[in-house]
Design a protein around this motif. Sequence first.
Motif, PDB file in Angstrom:
ATOM      1  N   ASP A 109      47.532  49.747  28.223  1.00 54.92           N
ATOM      2  CA  ASP A 109      48.390  49.843  27.046  1.00 54.92           C
ATOM      3  C   ASP A 109      49.649  48.996  27.197  1.00 54.92           C
ATOM      4  O   ASP A 109      50.331  48.716  26.226  1.00 54.92           O
ATOM      5  N   VAL A 110      49.979  48.628  28.430  1.00 55.48           N
ATOM      6  CA  VAL A 110      51.195  47.867  28.716  1.00 55.48           C
ATOM      7  C   VAL A 110      50.816  46.562  29.403  1.00 55.48           C
ATOM      8  O   VAL A 110      49.951  46.530  30.276  1.00 55.48           O
ATOM      9  N   VAL A 111      51.471  45.482  28.994  1.00 53.88           N
ATOM     10  CA  VAL A 111      51.253  44.182  29.615  1.00 53.88           C
ATOM     11  C   VAL A 111      52.588  43.635  30.107  1.00 53.88           C
ATOM     12  O   VAL A 111      53.642  44.001  29.591  1.00 53.88           O
ATOM     13  N   GLU A 112      52.517  42.795  31.117  1.00 51.14           N
ATOM     14  CA  GLU A 112      53.721  42.119  31.600  1.00 51.14           C
ATOM     15  C   GLU A 112      53.726  40.704  31.052  1.00 51.14           C
ATOM     16  O   GLU A 112      52.765  39.963  31.220  1.00 51.14           O
ATOM     17  N   LEU A 113      54.815  40.346  30.396  1.00 52.57           N
ATOM     18  CA  LEU A 113      54.995  38.995  29.888  1.00 52.57           C
ATOM     19  C   LEU A 113      55.791  38.228  30.934  1.00 52.57           C
ATOM     20  O   LEU A 113      56.764  38.736  31.481  1.00 52.57           O
ATOM     21  N   ARG A 114      55.388  37.009  31.226  1.00 52.15           N
ATOM     22  CA  ARG A 114      56.038  36.214  32.263  1.00 52.15           C
ATOM     23  C   ARG A 114      56.307  34.809  31.738  1.00 52.15           C
ATOM     24  O   ARG A 114      55.437  34.205  31.117  1.00 52.15           O
ATOM     25  N   VAL A 115      57.500  34.307  32.017  1.00 51.18           N
ATOM     26  CA  VAL A 115      57.887  32.946  31.656  1.00 51.18           C
ATOM     27  C   VAL A 115      58.316  32.261  32.947  1.00 51.18           C
ATOM     28  O   VAL A 115      59.072  32.832  33.738  1.00 51.18           O
ATOM     29  N   ASP A 116      57.831  31.054  33.165  1.00 56.34           N
ATOM     30  CA  ASP A 116      58.186  30.311  34.374  1.00 56.34           C
ATOM     31  C   ASP A 116      59.594  29.735  34.253  1.00 56.34           C
ATOM     32  O   ASP A 116      59.979  29.226  33.189  1.00 56.34           O
ATOM     33  N   HIS A 117      60.331  29.804  35.360  1.00 52.77           N
ATOM     34  CA  HIS A 117      61.652  29.175  35.390  1.00 52.77           C
ATOM     35  C   HIS A 117      61.526  27.685  35.106  1.00 52.77           C
ATOM     36  O   HIS A 117      60.610  27.024  35.607  1.00 52.77           O
ATOM     37  N   PHE A 118      62.431  27.173  34.307  1.00 54.80           N
ATOM     38  CA  PHE A 118      62.612  25.745  34.071  1.00 54.80           C
ATOM     39  C   PHE A 118      61.408  25.055  33.429  1.00 54.80           C
ATOM     40  O   PHE A 118      61.337  23.831  33.416  1.00 54.80           O
ATOM     41  N   ASP A 119      60.459  25.807  32.866  1.00 59.88           N
ATOM     42  CA  ASP A 119      59.259  25.199  32.287  1.00 59.88           C
ATOM     43  C   ASP A 119      59.556  24.341  31.065  1.00 59.88           C
ATOM     44  O   ASP A 119      58.709  23.595  30.603  1.00 59.88           O
ATOM     45  N   TRP A 120      60.746  24.392  30.576  1.00 65.21           N
ATOM     46  CA  TRP A 120      61.161  23.634  29.408  1.00 65.21           C
ATOM     47  C   TRP A 120      61.762  22.276  29.779  1.00 65.21           C
ATOM     48  O   TRP A 120      62.048  21.457  28.908  1.00 65.21           O
ATOM     49  N   LEU A 121      61.960  22.037  31.063  1.00 65.77           N
ATOM     50  CA  LEU A 121      62.542  20.779  31.534  1.00 65.77           C
ATOM     51  C   LEU A 121      61.451  19.775  31.885  1.00 65.77           C
ATOM     52  O   LEU A 121      60.312  20.170  32.163  1.00 65.77           O
ATOM     53  N   PRO A 122      61.796  18.479  31.915  1.00 59.58           N
ATOM     54  CA  PRO A 122      60.808  17.491  32.369  1.00 59.58           C
ATOM     55  C   PRO A 122      60.285  17.868  33.760  1.00 59.58           C
ATOM     56  O   PRO A 122      60.996  18.487  34.564  1.00 59.58           O
ATOM     57  N   GLU A 123      59.066  17.485  34.054  1.00 60.18           N
ATOM     58  CA  GLU A 123      58.362  17.916  35.259  1.00 60.18           C
ATOM     59  C   GLU A 123      59.161  17.695  36.552  1.00 60.18           C
ATOM     60  O   GLU A 123      59.246  18.602  37.394  1.00 60.18           O
ATOM     61  N   LEU A 124      59.739  16.523  36.730  1.00 63.62           N
ATOM     62  CA  LEU A 124      60.486  16.245  37.969  1.00 63.62           C
ATOM     63  C   LEU A 124      61.748  17.097  38.075  1.00 63.62           C
ATOM     64  O   LEU A 124      62.106  17.554  39.156  1.00 63.62           O
ATOM     65  N   VAL A 125      62.419  17.301  36.958  1.00 66.48           N
ATOM     66  CA  VAL A 125      63.633  18.121  36.960  1.00 66.48           C
ATOM     67  C   VAL A 125      63.257  19.582  37.212  1.00 66.48           C
ATOM     68  O   VAL A 125      63.927  20.285  37.975  1.00 66.48           O
ATOM     69  N   CYS A 126      62.178  20.032  36.593  1.00 66.89           N
ATOM     70  CA  CYS A 126      61.673  21.390  36.821  1.00 66.89           C
ATOM     71  C   CYS A 126      61.361  21.596  38.302  1.00 66.89           C
ATOM     72  O   CYS A 126      61.744  22.609  38.898  1.00 66.89           O
ATOM     73  N   ALA A 127      60.694  20.634  38.912  1.00 65.89           N
ATOM     74  CA  ALA A 127      60.343  20.735  40.334  1.00 65.89           C
ATOM     75  C   ALA A 127      61.601  20.784  41.205  1.00 65.89           C
ATOM     76  O   ALA A 127      61.667  21.544  42.175  1.00 65.89           O
ATOM     77  N   ARG A 128      62.628  20.009  40.831  1.00 62.63           N
ATOM     78  CA  ARG A 128      63.886  20.026  41.593  1.00 62.63           C
ATOM     79  C   ARG A 128      64.547  21.398  41.495  1.00 62.63           C
ATOM     80  O   ARG A 128      65.027  21.951  42.479  1.00 62.63           O
ATOM     81  N   GLY A 129      64.556  21.982  40.295  1.00 61.70           N
ATOM     82  CA  GLY A 129      65.144  23.304  40.115  1.00 61.70           C
ATOM     83  C   GLY A 129      64.381  24.381  40.867  1.00 61.70           C
ATOM     84  O   GLY A 129      64.973  25.256  41.501  1.00 61.70           O
ATOM     85  N   THR A 130      63.065  24.304  40.820  1.00 60.49           N
ATOM     86  CA  THR A 130      62.228  25.279  41.525  1.00 60.49           C
ATOM     87  C   THR A 130      62.443  25.180  43.035  1.00 60.49           C
ATOM     88  O   THR A 130      62.565  26.199  43.722  1.00 60.49           O
ATOM     89  N   ALA A 131      62.516  23.957  43.554  1.00 61.67           N
ATOM     90  CA  ALA A 131      62.765  23.759  44.989  1.00 61.67           C
ATOM     91  C   ALA A 131      64.144  24.291  45.369  1.00 61.67           C
ATOM     92  O   ALA A 131      64.315  24.921  46.423  1.00 61.67           O
ATOM     93  N   PHE A 132      65.141  24.072  44.516  1.00 62.14           N
ATOM     94  CA  PHE A 132      66.491  24.582  44.769  1.00 62.14           C
ATOM     95  C   PHE A 132      66.485  26.103  44.876  1.00 62.14           C
ATOM     96  O   PHE A 132      67.060  26.672  45.809  1.00 62.14           O
ATOM     97  N   LEU A 133      65.816  26.786  43.934  1.00 66.30           N
ATOM     98  CA  LEU A 133      65.748  28.252  43.993  1.00 66.30           C
ATOM     99  C   LEU A 133      65.097  28.726  45.287  1.00 66.30           C
ATOM    100  O   LEU A 133      65.594  29.641  45.950  1.00 66.30           O
ATOM    101  N   ARG A 134      64.004  28.097  45.647  1.00 67.24           N
ATOM    102  CA  ARG A 134      63.275  28.483  46.862  1.00 67.24           C
ATOM    103  C   ARG A 134      64.120  28.253  48.123  1.00 67.24           C
ATOM    104  O   ARG A 134      64.251  29.128  48.968  1.00 67.24           O
ATOM    105  N   GLU A 135      64.724  27.069  48.231  1.00 73.20           N
ATOM    106  CA  GLU A 135      65.536  26.739  49.411  1.00 73.20           C
ATOM    107  C   GLU A 135      66.744  27.662  49.523  1.00 73.20           C
ATOM    108  O   GLU A 135      67.087  28.121  50.618  1.00 73.20           O
ATOM    109  N   GLN A 136      67.386  27.941  48.391  1.00 70.05           N
ATOM    110  CA  GLN A 136      68.572  28.801  48.439  1.00 70.05           C
ATOM    111  C   GLN A 136      68.189  30.237  48.792  1.00 70.05           C
ATOM    112  O   GLN A 136      68.896  30.900  49.535  1.00 70.05           O
TER     113      GLN A 136
END
Length: 184
Positions: free
Chosen positions: A90-117
């Motif tokens: 009856d319940v679902v989880e909705l998920r949105v990826d961080h930075f998915d709205w940015l160009p691919e290279l910029v998104c990858a840079r942001g994702t790497a920053f989150l992981r490294e930090q």
Amino acid sequence: MTAALRSGPMTVLGDVAVVFDDGSRIRWARTGGNQWTLAEHWPNAEEVAAVERHRERGGCLLVVSDGRPITADAFVSEVPSGATSSEGSDVVELRVDHFDWLPELVCARGTAFLREQAERWDALPALLRPAVVLDTAIDEPLAPGQVTFALLAPGISRSRIERELVDYLAFVRAGGATTGRHSA
């Protein structure tokens, strides 16, 4: 001077568009009576185009994240049919990826920053973590079209950051010269 940014995930302060890449990206709409349904997630195609126009005109982006997954729980009846598979739940989880709205290279840079930090913070006691970490030097001038990522430490609220944004932007625009009260 303070800034109130409660109108959604993005606001523009002068030449800087500030985007909170958090749960505010999941949009709900009221349908008949008191029923709420998932409308969409920010940004839609028109909003992506507006962000790109802002950057093309020399505007900068400050993308602020708390690093937590962007999720929301919803009843199946609140999700448009076909948008998700409920598999008998009856319940679902909705998920949105961080930075998915940015160009691919910029998104990858942001994702790497989150992981490294996150890895750096795991090695530090909470008392030694700064409230906000940027992926650029704190006093580095903003270049036209630049995207800067900011990560909030656990326990730092969006409202605190909103209160301090104007002072932060004045600090950066002044080349890091202290012009008044600055904290974040």
